[in-house]
Scaffold this active site. Structure first.
Site, PDB file in Angstrom:
ATOM      1  CB  SER A   1      31.720 -50.085 -13.299  1.00  0.00           C
ATOM      2  OG  SER A   1      31.167 -51.292 -13.732  1.00  0.00           O
TER       3      SER A   1
ATOM      4  CB  THR B   1      -3.536  -0.732   4.128  1.00  0.00           C
ATOM      5  OG1 THR B   1      -2.842   0.323   3.503  1.00  0.00           O
ATOM      6  CG2 THR B   1      -2.600  -1.877   4.404  1.00  0.00           C
TER       7      THR B   1
ATOM      8  CG  ASP C   1      34.205 -54.442  -7.786  1.00  0.00           C
ATOM      9  OD1 ASP C   1      35.319 -53.894  -7.910  1.00  0.00           O
ATOM     10  OD2 ASP C   1      33.354 -54.509  -8.709  1.00  0.00           O
TER      11      ASP C   1
ATOM     12  CB  SER D   1       1.686   3.727   4.418  1.00  0.00           C
ATOM     13  OG  SER D   1       1.324   2.376   4.542  1.00  0.00           O
TER      14      SER D   1
ATOM     15  CB  SER E   1      -0.914   0.001   1.213  1.00  0.00           C
ATOM     16  OG  SER E   1      -0.146  -0.047   2.380  1.00  0.00           O
TER      17      SER E   1
ATOM     18  CG  HIS F   1      35.119 -53.929 -11.852  1.00  0.00           C
ATOM     19  ND1 HIS F   1      34.001 -53.736 -11.067  1.00  0.00           N
ATOM     20  CD2 HIS F   1      34.817 -53.388 -13.059  1.00  0.00           C
ATOM     21  CE1 HIS F   1      33.072 -53.107 -11.778  1.00  0.00           C
ATOM     22  NE2 HIS F   1      33.549 -52.883 -12.982  1.00  0.00           N
TER      23      HIS F   1
END
Ligand SMILES: *[C@@H]1O[C@H](CO)[C@@H](O)[C@H](O)[C@H]1NC(C)=O
Ligand SMILES: *[C@@H]1O[C@H](CO)[C@@H](O)[C@H](O)[C@H]1NC(C)=O
Ligand SMILES: *[C@@H]1O[C@H](CO)[C@@H](O)[C@H](O)[C@H]1NC(C)=O
Ligand SMILES: *[C@@H]1O[C@H](CO)[C@@H](O)[C@H](O)[C@H]1NC(C)=O
Ligand SMILES: *[C@@H]1O[C@H](CO)[C@@H](O)[C@H](O)[C@H]1NC(C)=O
Ligand SMILES: *[C@@H]1O[C@H](CO)[C@@H](O)[C@H](O)[C@H]1NC(C)=O
Length: 765
Positions: free
Chosen positions: A693, A339, A569, A266, A264, A517
């Site tokens: 992998s 407002t 692995d 103000s 608003s 691996h």
């Protein structure tokens, strides 16, 4: 002066004659200037213009903070010659309210830079600051000095803050103290506090504010920051009946955040823009951290401009990036003078009622609501929002505020008010705050700093190295955005004897975890390159050394009919230089470390087993791993078959080429997770491709990612030359090393305290 008089005379005359015919009258600038300060006008001297006075630090405008140019061409309030506008020295509230002690020097009034010191009468003990200085924001430095005797009470004497009076001198369980502020001061914070069993007073210490008292950005950052962080990560104590110990888990509930910004007249336009930018920052910050709340965002004056409808959020119809875009492009057009603050609250009430309707009362109970209002409280339409706030409280509290058995529901609703604007209506605004814990009312002289304040709420440097932290939304579909989703991602290029490409995961600043691996015996570290794009912009990282799991031996079961045996692995690659963490490069969480317990919000002394139970709790547990795909990688969905389902899953290993055994456990030991096949109905798991992998098999826990496994081997090659998102066939399965079974190895390298790198802290058991 003369023209002003004649114009307003004319207006009055015309009003009388023509029953309100419009007359354009400008205000004049006579007598509006201020000694020692300056003023700004929003629309020059035209009607509707807002005049805002500004004084240097340590001073405030007096007798008024603002003036409005009315249609009649006069200022409200009107400047008065006999009470000229000036800058007055900021005053601090009276500290002489302290009990059982002396304040020196004793003065009637205390001004900026005045120093005071405090002493207790003999037999009394001092807590708080013994010296305090009156600060330019109208507050005393340090904390309230309190002189008390050890009376054996459950709660400590809560003292009397400057400018206040307290009633209540008993500090046993359920005893109450109440505070009021003296003179023209008003109270911010908790006016009534109760002594609890745990020896703590409810609420927070109140403070007495003058019209000229305000909160510094740092104070707001600390107070609002800790409060909102609490909402974002609220944890609940639960008794773990199996283990007999107490654990804390994150609330499963939904967080709804409603934001309203007053646009608003103000509120100066510049303040609106600053509030908007601050909100964008706040939303981005929240997104980069823990939960993903739903948002309702409105701007309001006498009507509502809805930027984001929370119902779209809940229905997943709107994405965060669109919200941010809409906010960024929102401009205030012609503003009207009215407002209606109540309208904003009513809008939120309506949204909440709809959510409740949709979710049903049981699920609505799991919803937490945080309302954040930016306004000066100068509403002139719609009446007081207080009754609406009461209805919202009733809706969220479900009439259970006081019932002991059902527990208090007041942690499910917070209303924060950021009082902005040159002239704030505290008496109307402060009562609208709701919530326990920290401060909910912030009075800001200047919201220029608010964006920075929000930025500091969740300090990047505090979280940058946290394992598994990632962005769970992408602003654009590009490499950088994706990188921030998987900041732990590493590509491994082995240019050794057999050229190989693998994926790995950054597990600390110095180490990348991958599959064993990916190496052939005798490969040299200098032939291996790790690709991690970090803040430096450089991608290729040099390798210092690598270590395979000592039990990894691909040929060890040839005589049992397993041509290639992939147990153990796993491998750890040490980088030549540690990675500097950023949002683009930071580690993933791995099992059995203290940091992972923190990420999973296990408090106190937690165990590996607790982590495993939390992460692998279903017979079919959804996990993910990555595959190379433009713009960087894509995520594969799989389900680990656990418990009973695992036996069926691993049987498929016998179909794999190179396996000539009758017992699947010869090839697939307990150290493997099994994924692939059909996952129940129409959906299938994805299947791993050769290049996947070594990649992390991971699970997201809120905004943290925990690595559960390492992609190792599979029964079928379904990917062909173009790797990517390939679905599993009914018979195909993948096997991944379960990291929960690799702890001694991980700990021996990553937890080694006698090396030149920072060790990870592993759990005792
Ligand atoms: C008011 O001021 C504006 C310029 O600020 C001017 O254009 C306008 O004519 C003035 N109106 C009257 C009634 O003086
Ligand atoms: C307190 O501040 C006022 C205003 O600046 C000053 O005049 C006065 O001397 C100060 N008093 C003390 C004790 O410092
Ligand atoms: C947890 O257990 C303790 C002691 O067994 C009990 O006092 C407490 O009320 C329990 N808390 C919850 C939330 O069940
Ligand atoms: C709360 O109480 C009011 C009146 O006492 C009642 O109408 C309402 O149904 C109650 N709500 C719930 C959720 O129990
Ligand atoms: C690399 O690591 C192996 C053990 O995995 C060790 O034997 C070797 O000495 C290391 N090489 C260097 C240069 O540190
Ligand atoms: C498979 O096992 C059987 C019996 O142990 C043996 O006769 C046969 O040669 C094996 N075949 C391969 C390819 O290892």
């Amino acid at each position: 002066m003369g023209s002003s008089v004649s114009c307003s005379w004319l207006a009055a005359l015309l009003w009388l004659l023509c029953l309100g015919a419009e007359v354009e009258c400008n205000c004049t600038d006579s007598n509006i200037e201020m000694a020692g300060g300056e003023y700004t006008l929003t629309k020059n001297l035209e009607r509707g213009s807002l005049l805002v006075y500004n004084c240097p630090d340590g001073y405030y405008p007096y007798p008024t903070l603002t003036r409005v140019c009315q249609p009649s061409g006069t200022w409200r309030p009107a400047p008065k010659k006999f009470r000229p506008q000036r800058c007055k020295r900021v005053e601090c509230p009276d500290p002489n309210v302290m009990e059982n002690g002396n304040v020196s020097p004793p003065q009637e009034r205390y001004f900026v830079d005045n120093e005071t010191s405090y002493e207790c009468y003999s037999g009394y003990l001092m807590r708080g600051s013994t010296k305090r200085i009156c600060l330019p924001n109208g507050k005393w430095s340090g904390s309230t000095p309190i002189c008390s005797r050890d009376s054996g009470d459950v709660c400590a004497d809560p003292g009397v803050p400057p400018g206040a009076s307290r009633t209540g001198n008993m500090f046993g369980i359920d005893d109450k103290v109440t505070y009021t502020c003296n003179g023209n001061l008003f109270l911010v914070g908790t006016s009534e506090r109760k002594c609890q069993e745990n020896g703590q007073w409810t609420g927070t210490e109140p403070a007495c504010y003058y019209k000229h008292t305000y909160d510094t950005p740092r104070e707001v950052s600390e107070a609002f920051g800790s409060a909102i962080k609490d909402s974002l990560t609220t944890m609940e104590s639960l008794n773990d009946t199996q283990e007999g110990r107490k654990i804390r888990i994150s609330k499963s509930g939904t967080l709804n955040i409603y934001i309203a910004v007053d646009i608003s007249e103000s509120i100066e336009e510049k303040q609106f823009q600053q509030a908007r930018d601050a909100i964008i920052t706040l939303i981005k910050k929240i997104a980069s951290f823990t939960v993903s709340p739903n948002y309702e965002i409105i701007f309001f004056s006498s009507e509502i401009y809805e930027v984001v409808n929370i119902l779209d959020f809940i229905d997943a119809k709107v994405e965060l990036k669109k919200v941010i875009k809409d906010l960024e492009s929102f401009e205030i057009g012609d503003r009207n003078t009215g407002t209606d603050l109540n309208l904003a609250f009513t809008k939120f009430e309506g949204r909440m009622a709809f959510i409740k309707e949709q979710a049903g009362p049981e699920r609505f109970k799991e919803h937490r609501h945080v309302l954040i209002m930016f306004t000066d409280g100068a509403y002139n339409m719609g009446g007081s929002p207080k009754p609406t706030v009461e209805r919202i409280k009733n809706m969220v509290y479900m009439n259970h505020t006081t019932e002991k058995q059902t527990g208090s529901r007041d942690e499910f609703l917070d209303i924060y008010v950021f009082a902005i604007g040159a002239d704030i209506f505290d008496d109307d605004l402060h009562p609208l705050t709701v919530g326990t814990g920290g401060d909910h009312y912030f009075r800001m002289k200047d919201i220029k700093e608010l964006r920075k304040t929000f930025d500091e709420i969740i300090d990047e440097t505090e979280v940058v190295g946290l394992c598994g932290l990632h962005l769970d939304y992408e602003t654009t579909e590009d490499k950088v955005s994706r990188r921030k989703r998987y900041p732990w991602l590493a590509f491994i290029i082995n240019k050794g004897q057999k050229s190989k490409k693998c994926i790995g995961s950054l597990v600390s600043a110095d180490f990348v975890l991958t599959a064993a691996h990916c190496f052939t015996f005798g490969d040299l570290p200098e032939n291996i390159v790790i690709e991690i794009e970090d803040e430096t912009g450089a991608i290729e990282k040099k390798v210092k050394n690598y270590t395979l799991h000592p039990n990894y031996n691909i040929n060890s079961k040839v005589d049992q009919g397993v041509t290639e045996f992939y147990d153990y692995d796993v491998a750890l690659i040490q980088l030549a230089d540690p990675i500097k963490f950023s949002a683009k490069a930071r580690p993933i969480c791995i099992p059995c470390t203290q940091e992972t317990s923190d990420a999973l919000k296990l408090v106190g002394e937690s165990t590996c087993k607790q982590q495993e139970q939390l992460l692998l709790k279903n017979q079919r547990e959804r996990l993910n791993f990555l595959t190379r795909k433009s713009p960087l990688v894509a995520e594969k969905d799989v389900h680990a078959k656990l418990g009973e389902s695992r036996n069926i899953c691993i049987k498929k290993a016998l179909k794999a080429p190179g396996i000539n055994a009758t017992d699947p456990t010869v090839a697939v030991t307990d150290n493997f997770l099994c994924t692939g096949g059909h996952n129940g109905g129409e959906h299938r798991d994805h299947i791993a491709c050769t290049g996947d992998s070594g990649g992390a098999v991971f699970k997201n826990y809120e905004l943290r990612t925990v690595q559960i496994g390492v992609v190792s081997w599979g029964t079928h090659q379904l990917c062909g030359s173009t790797d990517g998102l390939v679905e599993s066939k009914a018979e195909s399965r993948d096997f991944h090393i379960n990291l929960f079974r690799m702890i001694p190895f991980l700990k021996s390298v990553l937890g080694d305290e006698n090396q030149d790198y920072a060790p990870l802290k592993f759990l005792k058991s």
